[in-house]
Design a protein around this motif. Structure first.
Motif, PDB file in Angstrom:
ATOM      1  N   VAL A 218       8.034  -1.153  -0.813  1.00 29.39           N
ATOM      2  CA  VAL A 218       7.842  -0.572  -2.143  1.00 29.39           C
ATOM      3  C   VAL A 218       6.475  -0.967  -2.685  1.00 29.39           C
ATOM      4  O   VAL A 218       6.225  -2.137  -2.973  1.00 29.39           O
ATOM      5  CB  VAL A 218       8.955  -1.014  -3.112  1.00 29.39           C
ATOM      6  CG1 VAL A 218       8.725  -0.402  -4.494  1.00 29.39           C
ATOM      7  CG2 VAL A 218      10.321  -0.614  -2.574  1.00 29.39           C
TER       8      VAL A 218
ATOM      9  N   VAL B  67       6.360   1.400  -8.646  1.00 30.24           N
ATOM     10  CA  VAL B  67       7.571   1.839  -9.340  1.00 30.24           C
ATOM     11  C   VAL B  67       7.142   2.646 -10.564  1.00 30.24           C
ATOM     12  O   VAL B  67       6.217   2.275 -11.272  1.00 30.24           O
ATOM     13  CB  VAL B  67       8.464   0.643  -9.764  1.00 30.24           C
ATOM     14  CG1 VAL B  67       9.069  -0.023  -8.537  1.00 30.24           C
ATOM     15  CG2 VAL B  67       7.676  -0.381 -10.578  1.00 30.24           C
TER      16      VAL B  67
ATOM     17  N   LEU C 161      16.285  -2.967  -1.555  1.00 30.36           N
ATOM     18  CA  LEU C 161      14.944  -2.406  -1.571  1.00 30.36           C
ATOM     19  C   LEU C 161      13.891  -3.481  -1.328  1.00 30.36           C
ATOM     20  O   LEU C 161      12.916  -3.263  -0.596  1.00 30.36           O
ATOM     21  CB  LEU C 161      14.693  -1.705  -2.912  1.00 30.36           C
ATOM     22  CG  LEU C 161      15.525  -0.454  -3.167  1.00 30.36           C
ATOM     23  CD1 LEU C 161      15.374   0.010  -4.613  1.00 30.36           C
ATOM     24  CD2 LEU C 161      15.131   0.677  -2.210  1.00 30.36           C
TER      25      LEU C 161
ATOM     26  N   LEU D 153       8.899   4.489  -6.066  1.00 27.53           N
ATOM     27  CA  LEU D 153      10.273   4.772  -6.448  1.00 27.53           C
ATOM     28  C   LEU D 153      10.407   4.851  -7.962  1.00 27.53           C
ATOM     29  O   LEU D 153       9.650   4.215  -8.707  1.00 27.53           O
ATOM     30  CB  LEU D 153      11.207   3.682  -5.903  1.00 27.53           C
ATOM     31  CG  LEU D 153      11.175   3.477  -4.384  1.00 27.53           C
ATOM     32  CD1 LEU D 153      12.142   2.361  -3.991  1.00 27.53           C
ATOM     33  CD2 LEU D 153      11.523   4.768  -3.643  1.00 27.53           C
TER      34      LEU D 153
END
Length: 349
Positions: A184, A187, A178, A164
């Motif tokens: 995740v 990043v 999130l 992300l």
């Protein structure tokens, strides 16, 4: 024997090449263009894809046509040397980095051709096993940002993992949502982009909140400033680099030795540079992962193929293109992506 040397010695026969425009409407205001490079010889054809981002560069190339003589070289190494000495742009490119993308298009097509002429595959010729490719889905979360894009995909594909792009508009509530997904893996702070639609200026508060919330995620392309460096310093072992990486020299120029870098074949450019970069990372214990560049043709599959040989188990930003749709269709493969390499050539899928 160095990886490139194994390939450079392969005999090649080229009779001609052709260019074919590819396009896809991404949104009413944006149509993505790329160019398919088809190299023919010895009853075979090799395919490559120019992923240059600017439409004007594709239009100029396709209008000019196949103006270069590629028939002289007798080995793949000689062909790559010839290509890298040519000016493949009828007019100066909008961005100079596009020269690397176009070089890769021609050399990847030649690689496909030479392997097909030899009746072998890239994996077989290099003596490497092609393994299933772990991948992440790369997303931006809209303006204003919401979790919707992540939630929609997880509803249909609950095992998906994501890369992300945090922006200053991420509030604590969104970050908590999130975190709760547990999905995740990385990043991307986009700290090395300037003058693009994805620019994200260094934001110490954003960095602090995101690094605290995702303690196990890879951190791609943070901007190192006097304000952000103290925040990032304890997390150096999970910082990775993408946009600055075009060569071994770029890796060596990083502010500290990396554990991981993103090696995009088209961004590195030529086949020799790509192979020597893989070899360099292997010798120096540097992990690698791959990334896509909005390919419309064989380029995405070729990047997946390389990932399957050189870095199958890392967070490759090489999800099947269907995951980029607002509502991904049913039936897309889950990660890891099953091996789909052809028996001959440099093709996948």
């Amino acid at each position: 024997m160095a990886t490139y040397d194994r390939l450079a010695e392969l005999p090649i026969e080229i009779e001609r090449y052709e260019l074919l425009g590819l396009e896809r409407e991404v949104a009413p205001e944006f149509t993505r263009l790329s160019t398919l490079v088809r190299v023919r010889g010895g009853g075979e054809e090799g395919l490559g894809e120019d992923v240059t981002y600017d439409a004007l560069d594709h239009i100029a190339l396709q209008d000019a046509g196949a103006v270069h003589d590629l028939t002289g070289p007798s080995t793949l190494g000689e062909l790559c040397e010839l290509v890298e000495g040519l000016d493949l742009f009828p007019a100066d490119p909008v961005r100079d980095v596009s020269r690397l993308y176009r070089t890769w298009a021609f050399e990847s097509a030649a690689l496909d051709l030479v392997l097909r002429q030899a009746g072998t595959s890239l994996a077989a010729h290099l003596g490497r096993e092609s393994r299933p490719v772990t991948f992440v889905v790369s997303l931006r979360l809209g303006d204003p940002p919401t979790i919707d894009a992540v939630s929609r995909r997880l509803e249909s594909y609950p095992t998906l993992r994501f890369k992300l792009d945090p922006v200053s508009g991420w509030d604590d509530a969104l970050i908590e949502e999130l975190v709760a997904t547990g999905a995740v893996d990385s990043v991307d702070f986009k700290g090395h982009y300037r003058g693009t639609v994805v620019d994200q200026p260094p934001d110490p508060d954003l960095y602090q909140r995101v690094l605290r919330a995702f303690p196990d995620a890879w951190i791609e392309d943070p901007a190192l400033t006097p304000e952000t460096e103290p925040i990032l310093e304890p997390h150096r072992d999970r910082i990775t680099w993408d946009a600055p990486i075009h060569s071994i020299a770029d890796i060596e120029a990083l502010p500290f030795p990396p554990r991981m870098v993103n090696i995009k074949p088209s961004r590195v450019g030529g086949l020799e540079k790509l192979c020597t970069t893989y070899d360099y990372c292997d010798r120096n214990g540097i992990g690698a992962y791959g990334g896509g560049q909005f390919e419309l043709g064989p380029g995405r599959g070729q990047a997946q193929y390389l990932a399957s040989l050189f870095h199958p188990d890392t967070p490759n930003d090489l999800a099947p293109a269907g995951f980029n749709q607002n509502d991904p269709p049913p039936g897309l493969p889950s990660s890891p992506l099953p091996v789909d390499a052809h028996d001959v050539g440099f093709r996948w899928g």
